[in-house]
Design a protein around this motif. Structure first.
Motif, PDB file in Angstrom:
ATOM      1  N   ASP A  84      -9.220   3.770  11.110  1.00 20.41           N
ATOM      2  CA  ASP A  84      -8.133   4.741  10.973  1.00 20.41           C
ATOM      3  C   ASP A  84      -8.213   5.360   9.581  1.00 20.41           C
ATOM      4  O   ASP A  84      -7.923   4.712   8.583  1.00 20.41           O
ATOM      5  CB  ASP A  84      -6.792   4.011  11.178  1.00 20.41           C
ATOM      6  N   GLU A  85      -8.613   6.640   9.564  1.00 27.69           N
ATOM      7  CA  GLU A  85      -8.788   7.328   8.275  1.00 27.69           C
ATOM      8  C   GLU A  85      -7.460   7.498   7.548  1.00 27.69           C
ATOM      9  O   GLU A  85      -7.418   7.488   6.315  1.00 27.69           O
ATOM     10  CB  GLU A  85      -9.404   8.717   8.497  1.00 27.69           C
ATOM     11  N   SER A  86      -6.351   7.658   8.313  1.00 28.14           N
ATOM     12  CA  SER A  86      -5.086   7.942   7.643  1.00 28.14           C
ATOM     13  C   SER A  86      -4.565   6.714   6.896  1.00 28.14           C
ATOM     14  O   SER A  86      -3.987   6.835   5.823  1.00 28.14           O
ATOM     15  CB  SER A  86      -4.046   8.452   8.647  1.00 28.14           C
ATOM     16  N   THR A  87      -4.794   5.525   7.468  1.00 31.45           N
ATOM     17  CA  THR A  87      -4.322   4.319   6.775  1.00 31.45           C
ATOM     18  C   THR A  87      -5.468   3.621   6.047  1.00 31.45           C
ATOM     19  O   THR A  87      -5.275   2.604   5.397  1.00 31.45           O
ATOM     20  CB  THR A  87      -3.709   3.323   7.777  1.00 31.45           C
ATOM     21  N   ARG A  88      -6.668   4.183   6.168  1.00 36.90           N
ATOM     22  CA  ARG A  88      -7.887   3.613   5.561  1.00 36.90           C
ATOM     23  C   ARG A  88      -8.059   2.144   5.952  1.00 36.90           C
ATOM     24  O   ARG A  88      -8.209   1.258   5.108  1.00 36.90           O
ATOM     25  CB  ARG A  88      -7.854   3.724   4.037  1.00 36.90           C
ATOM     26  N   THR A  89      -7.952   1.897   7.250  1.00 37.74           N
ATOM     27  CA  THR A  89      -8.155   0.539   7.746  1.00 37.74           C
ATOM     28  C   THR A  89      -9.285   0.530   8.771  1.00 37.74           C
ATOM     29  O   THR A  89      -9.528   1.543   9.445  1.00 37.74           O
ATOM     30  CB  THR A  89      -6.866  -0.033   8.379  1.00 37.74           C
TER      31      THR A  89
END
Ligand SMILES: Cc1cc2nc3c(=O)[nH]c(=O)nc-3n(C[C@H](O)[C@H](O)[C@H](O)COP(=O)(O)O)c2cc1C
Length: 311
Positions: A84-89
């Motif tokens: 998940d790029e938005s949460t960098r996970t």
């Protein structure tokens, strides 16, 4: 105490996972019901790794290392991979009904190391490579005589060292003197780079004078010298199409490295061969598949130094 408190105690071992430039880009977020693994953009390598191939491989290696460490500690967990790029996970580690099935233990994690100096002058034997291949589920592993890649490595090194952004990024991770404030925490120490103290001080002086470019032929030649000896280069290949599949390939990559380490074989990654478009094409043609990771593999002449880790 929750199970994630037990897991937290394993963080120093899990952080022995390998990472490009020893930047250790992973982040660990513990809650009562999961450990979420993500990445710190300040520790990614936008110039050297613009496609995030190495970032995703390395985070996959970190996930696999956690699973092995937990299995050895008797904590049953599984990994759910979702980038998940938005949460960098990239992954969540969750409780499982059964232990993670692995051939490795904490001792293998501790024993693995990159060895960038000389290896014994011999190619790996098919049995040694076959043991590493047992760890693969989707990726391929091709062995090439290291000599065949020496000229290619010179070309790749010259290209990369003359790309100012890549060279500057690498410089920021060099630790050429023990007095560097982060020498014991991260980056590439001169010892890890198989340099003597004098060579490291020389390099430091040249870099301080902003003269990295003339060094490119010298550094490329040193690397090529090692490749010109009798030896093996292994190429991990595959067809990952998504970030999740690249993370999965990273899990296979470290399993191969652990399987080699268990046989006393160390690796010296040569990612520049894939980073340079021209040499990547040539390598792809030679192996008939997309290369994901390339590394010299052999018995190191002297024990490689233990790399630093963040506290
Ligand atoms: C995906 C990936 C790519 C890497 N590429 C290179 C490389 O091109 N050259 C190199 O010398 N080391 C490379 N490394 C090795 C790291 O620099 C090394 O893992 C790090 O310095 C920590 O040292 P250790 O593996 O001995 O613990 C790579 C590691 C990973 C995970």
């Amino acid at each position: 105490m929750t199970w994630t408190d037990d897991l937290r105690a394993l963080a120093p071992l899990a952080a022995r996972a390998p990472s490009p430039h020893n930047a250790q880009p992973w982040t660990f977020d513990f809650t009562d019901d999961a450990l979420t693994i993500g990445w710190d953009p300040a520790r990614a390598l936008p110039a050297g790794d613009p496609t995030r191939r190495d970032l995703h491989l390395c985070l996959g290696g970190c996930v696999e290392t956690w699973l092995i460490a937990a299995a050895d500690a008797g904590i049953d967990i599984r990994a759910e991979i979702f980038v998940d790029e938005s949460t960098r996970t990239v992954a969540r580690l969750l409780p499982a009904d059964t232990p993670y099935a692995t051939d490795f233990a904490s001792a293998d994690i501790a024993a693995r190391a990159c060895a960038r100096g000389a290896h014994l002058a011999a190619r790996l034997d098919p049995e040694q490579i076959a043991r590493a291949r047992l760890q693969l589920t989707t990726a391929g592993l091709t062995e090439l005589p290291s000599r065949e890649l020496a000229d290619l490595a010179v070309r790749a090194d010259r290209r990369l060292w003359s790309a100012p952004g890549v060279a500057a990024e690498l410089r920021s991770w060099l630790r050429l003197t023990p007095r560097h404030p982060r020498y014991h925490q991260d980056g590439l120490s001169y010892r890890a780079l198989a340099m003597s103290r004098a060579e490291a001080l020389g390099l430091r002086a040249v870099l301080a004078a902003h003269a990295a470019r003339p060094l490119a032929p010298l550094l490329a030649a040193t690397q090529a010298g090692l490749l010109r000896r009798e030896g093996s280069v292994l190429v991990l290949s595959g067809r990952p199409e998504t970030a999740e599949e690249m993370v999965a390939a990273g899990r296979e990559l470290v399993r191969v490295w652990y399987a080699l380490a268990a046989q006393g074989i160390a690796v010296h990654p040569l990612s520049q061969l894939i980073d340079c478009a021209e040499t990547e094409r040539e390598l792809r043609r030679r192996i008939g598949a997309r290369p994901l990771a390339v590394f010299r593999a052999g018995l190191p002449v002297s024990a490689p130094p233990r790399s630093a880790r963040l506290p």
